[in-house]
Design a protein around this motif. Structure first.
Motif, PDB file in Angstrom:
ATOM      1  N   LEU A 136      31.351  45.719  52.343  1.00  0.00           N
ATOM      2  CA  LEU A 136      31.119  46.851  51.435  1.00  0.00           C
ATOM      3  C   LEU A 136      32.038  46.771  50.231  1.00  0.00           C
ATOM      4  N   PHE A 137      33.310  46.492  50.501  1.00  0.00           N
ATOM      5  CA  PHE A 137      34.305  46.399  49.430  1.00  0.00           C
ATOM      6  C   PHE A 137      33.834  45.429  48.356  1.00  0.00           C
ATOM      7  N   ASN A 138      33.398  44.247  48.757  1.00  0.00           N
ATOM      8  CA  ASN A 138      32.987  43.223  47.801  1.00  0.00           C
ATOM      9  C   ASN A 138      31.717  43.615  47.050  1.00  0.00           C
ATOM     10  N   ILE A 139      30.751  44.167  47.766  1.00  0.00           N
ATOM     11  CA  ILE A 139      29.495  44.565  47.122  1.00  0.00           C
ATOM     12  C   ILE A 139      29.749  45.615  46.043  1.00  0.00           C
ATOM     13  N   ILE A 140      30.526  46.637  46.392  1.00  0.00           N
ATOM     14  CA  ILE A 140      30.776  47.735  45.458  1.00  0.00           C
ATOM     15  C   ILE A 140      31.716  47.302  44.340  1.00  0.00           C
ATOM     16  N   MET A 141      32.710  46.481  44.677  1.00  0.00           N
ATOM     17  CA  MET A 141      33.668  46.053  43.659  1.00  0.00           C
ATOM     18  C   MET A 141      33.006  45.194  42.589  1.00  0.00           C
ATOM     19  N   TRP A 142      32.092  44.289  43.007  1.00  0.00           N
ATOM     20  CA  TRP A 142      31.475  43.384  42.037  1.00  0.00           C
ATOM     21  C   TRP A 142      30.294  44.013  41.303  1.00  0.00           C
ATOM     22  N   THR A 143      30.001  45.251  41.607  1.00  0.00           N
ATOM     23  CA  THR A 143      28.940  45.968  40.882  1.00  0.00           C
ATOM     24  C   THR A 143      29.563  47.155  40.150  1.00  0.00           C
ATOM     25  N   LEU A 144      29.837  48.222  40.882  1.00  0.00           N
ATOM     26  CA  LEU A 144      30.403  49.422  40.273  1.00  0.00           C
ATOM     27  C   LEU A 144      31.813  49.168  39.733  1.00  0.00           C
ATOM     28  N   GLY A 145      32.616  48.395  40.488  1.00  0.00           N
ATOM     29  CA  GLY A 145      33.979  48.127  40.063  1.00  0.00           C
ATOM     30  C   GLY A 145      34.038  47.406  38.720  1.00  0.00           C
ATOM     31  N   VAL A 146      33.206  46.382  38.566  1.00  0.00           N
ATOM     32  CA  VAL A 146      33.147  45.651  37.296  1.00  0.00           C
ATOM     33  C   VAL A 146      32.653  46.572  36.181  1.00  0.00           C
ATOM     34  N   LYS A 147      31.707  47.445  36.512  1.00  0.00           N
ATOM     35  CA  LYS A 147      31.189  48.393  35.519  1.00  0.00           C
ATOM     36  C   LYS A 147      32.296  49.330  35.044  1.00  0.00           C
ATOM     37  N   TYR A 148      33.152  49.779  35.978  1.00  0.00           N
ATOM     38  CA  TYR A 148      34.280  50.634  35.615  1.00  0.00           C
ATOM     39  C   TYR A 148      35.141  49.973  34.534  1.00  0.00           C
ATOM     40  N   LEU A 149      35.471  48.706  34.741  1.00  0.00           N
ATOM     41  CA  LEU A 149      36.445  48.039  33.889  1.00  0.00           C
ATOM     42  C   LEU A 149      35.842  47.373  32.660  1.00  0.00           C
ATOM     43  N   THR A 150      34.525  47.406  32.538  1.00  0.00           N
ATOM     44  CA  THR A 150      33.883  46.814  31.360  1.00  0.00           C
ATOM     45  C   THR A 150      33.127  47.855  30.544  1.00  0.00           C
ATOM     46  N   ALA A 151      33.244  49.123  30.932  1.00  0.00           N
ATOM     47  CA  ALA A 151      32.509  50.183  30.229  1.00  0.00           C
ATOM     48  C   ALA A 151      32.948  50.304  28.774  1.00  0.00           C
ATOM     49  N   HIS A 152      34.167  49.859  28.470  1.00  0.00           N
ATOM     50  CA  HIS A 152      34.701  49.980  27.112  1.00  0.00           C
ATOM     51  C   HIS A 152      34.314  48.811  26.220  1.00  0.00           C
ATOM     52  N   SER A 153      33.684  47.786  26.798  1.00  0.00           N
ATOM     53  CA  SER A 153      33.380  46.582  26.024  1.00  0.00           C
ATOM     54  C   SER A 153      31.943  46.144  26.239  1.00  0.00           C
ATOM     55  N   LYS A 154      31.504  45.235  25.414  1.00  0.00           N
ATOM     56  CA  LYS A 154      30.170  44.665  25.561  1.00  0.00           C
ATOM     57  C   LYS A 154      30.313  43.236  26.069  1.00  0.00           C
ATOM     58  N   LEU A 155      30.590  43.151  27.375  1.00  0.00           N
ATOM     59  CA  LEU A 155      30.839  41.838  27.970  1.00  0.00           C
ATOM     60  C   LEU A 155      29.531  41.072  28.125  1.00  0.00           C
ATOM     61  N   LYS A 156      29.501  39.867  27.562  1.00  0.00           N
ATOM     62  CA  LYS A 156      28.307  39.040  27.656  1.00  0.00           C
ATOM     63  C   LYS A 156      28.291  38.283  28.974  1.00  0.00           C
ATOM     64  N   ASP A 157      27.089  38.004  29.444  1.00  0.00           N
ATOM     65  CA  ASP A 157      26.895  37.223  30.665  1.00  0.00           C
ATOM     66  C   ASP A 157      27.600  37.858  31.862  1.00  0.00           C
ATOM     67  N   ARG A 158      27.694  39.189  31.871  1.00  0.00           N
ATOM     68  CA  ARG A 158      28.390  39.858  32.959  1.00  0.00           C
ATOM     69  C   ARG A 158      27.699  39.643  34.301  1.00  0.00           C
ATOM     70  N   LYS A 159      26.375  39.706  34.321  1.00  0.00           N
ATOM     71  CA  LYS A 159      25.652  39.553  35.584  1.00  0.00           C
ATOM     72  C   LYS A 159      25.859  38.172  36.185  1.00  0.00           C
ATOM     73  N   GLU A 160      25.806  37.145  35.328  1.00  0.00           N
ATOM     74  CA  GLU A 160      26.008  35.784  35.819  1.00  0.00           C
ATOM     75  C   GLU A 160      27.412  35.612  36.389  1.00  0.00           C
ATOM     76  N   SER A 161      28.406  36.175  35.691  1.00  0.00           N
ATOM     77  CA  SER A 161      29.789  36.083  36.145  1.00  0.00           C
ATOM     78  C   SER A 161      29.982  36.844  37.446  1.00  0.00           C
TER      79      SER A 161
END
Length: 311
Positions: A136-161
């Protein structure tokens, strides 16, 4: 569960943290050594620990317990996400700090702190359930968690990363461990023994690295941020006490209740600082949050364990 033996084991772990703190302050280890050791733990010793802890002979009881851990674990994350949302609304935080506070509240340090404490209290069975929780930790961290920390930027290729990073050694080891659990045969000793020897080094190494990382943070800066006090209370006390209250009303094995409560009360994940740096967020705030929650976990963990013995 008897409180005194569990407290003793927990305090031994925290003594290792203090040793790690001291050897970093004395420059016995360098920042590069801590970074290398962290990589060794995450990529080698922790995956080995997870795989050997999951190499149980399959039983429906273990399977049902694992499903229970997954289900109630999801509920605990749901509560944490709500707390993070309310916290940011009340304090009217803005990005990128908003995302960092959310990450600090939602994600506990299951690997470096949670697994060693589970191992001290419940042995390899505790690690087995911790590994299930970590899915659960990994699933949520790599989805919602990444969204938390990239909400301020327009990160390209985020899904692939995200997909590439999601398939990290920890997650791969969990999938292999599940295969070990489901396999109709025992893992050969020539494979299991080396993995177990490697896995057994995880706890002392993780505690030393945690202490070393704490030594790099200036405590005076942390004390100036009052919001971090609220984050600490939410992460270390509110979450585990809420889970303990809810789970105490439900019929379940003691080890399941204990594992869920212990993991939900761990300090903020060290990934907070790592991810904040990776995604150009506020890494200084992230490091401060990890510092204060890890430091005060030395007080809160024995308290939560004491409450567990009284339920």
């Amino acid at each position: 569960m008897s409180f005194l033996p569990v407290l003793t084991q927990t305090m031994i772990l925290f003594m290792l943290i203090l040793i790690g703190f001291a050897i970093k302050k004395k420059n016995v280890v360098t920042d590069q050594m801590l970074k290398d050791l962290s990589g060794l733990i995450m990529n080698i010793t922790l995956p080995a620990l997870i795989m050997t802890s999951m190499s149980y002979k399959f039983s429906m009881d273990m399977f049902n317990n694992a499903v229970m851990i997954f289900g109630y674990g999801a509920i605990s994350y749901a509560f944490a996400i709500i707390f993070a949302f309310v916290f940011n609304k009340i304090f009217k935080t803005e990005e990128p700090e908003k995302g960092v506070y959310s990450f600090l509240i939602v994600f506990p340090n299951t690997a470096f702190m949670g697994f060693p404490i589970l191992n001290a209290i419940y042995g390899e069975t505790g690690i087995f359930y911790g590994a299930v929780y970590n899915i659960l930790f990994n699933i949520i961290m790599w989805t919602l968690g990444v969204k938390y920390l990239t909400a301020h930027s327009k990160l390209k290729d985020r899904k692939e990363s995200m997909l590439k990073d999601f398939l990290n050694p920890g997650m791969v080891s969990i999938f292999i461990g599940i295969l070990f659990f489901l396999a109709p045969f025992e893992i050969p000793e020539i494979i299991n023994s080396p993995l177990k020897l490697l896995g057994d080094t995880t706890t002392p190494l993780a505690m030393l690295v945690s202490g070393g990382m704490l030594a790099n943070i200036k405590g005076t800066e942390v004390l100036k941020n009052k919001k971090l006090y609220i984050v600490t209370v939410l992460r270390l006390l509110t979450m585990p006490i809420l889970m303990l209250f809810l789970l105490s009303m439900l019929p379940m094995p003691e080890i399941i209740r204990g594992a869920l409560v212990v993991l939900s009360g761990m300090p903020s994940a060290m990934n907070t600082a790592i991810f904040a740096t990776k995604y150009n967020s506020n890494s200084k705030l992230a490091s401060q949050g990890v510092f204060i929650t890890t430091l005060l976990n030395m007080i809160s963990a024995p308290l939560i364990i004491y409450l567990l013995t009284k339920i």
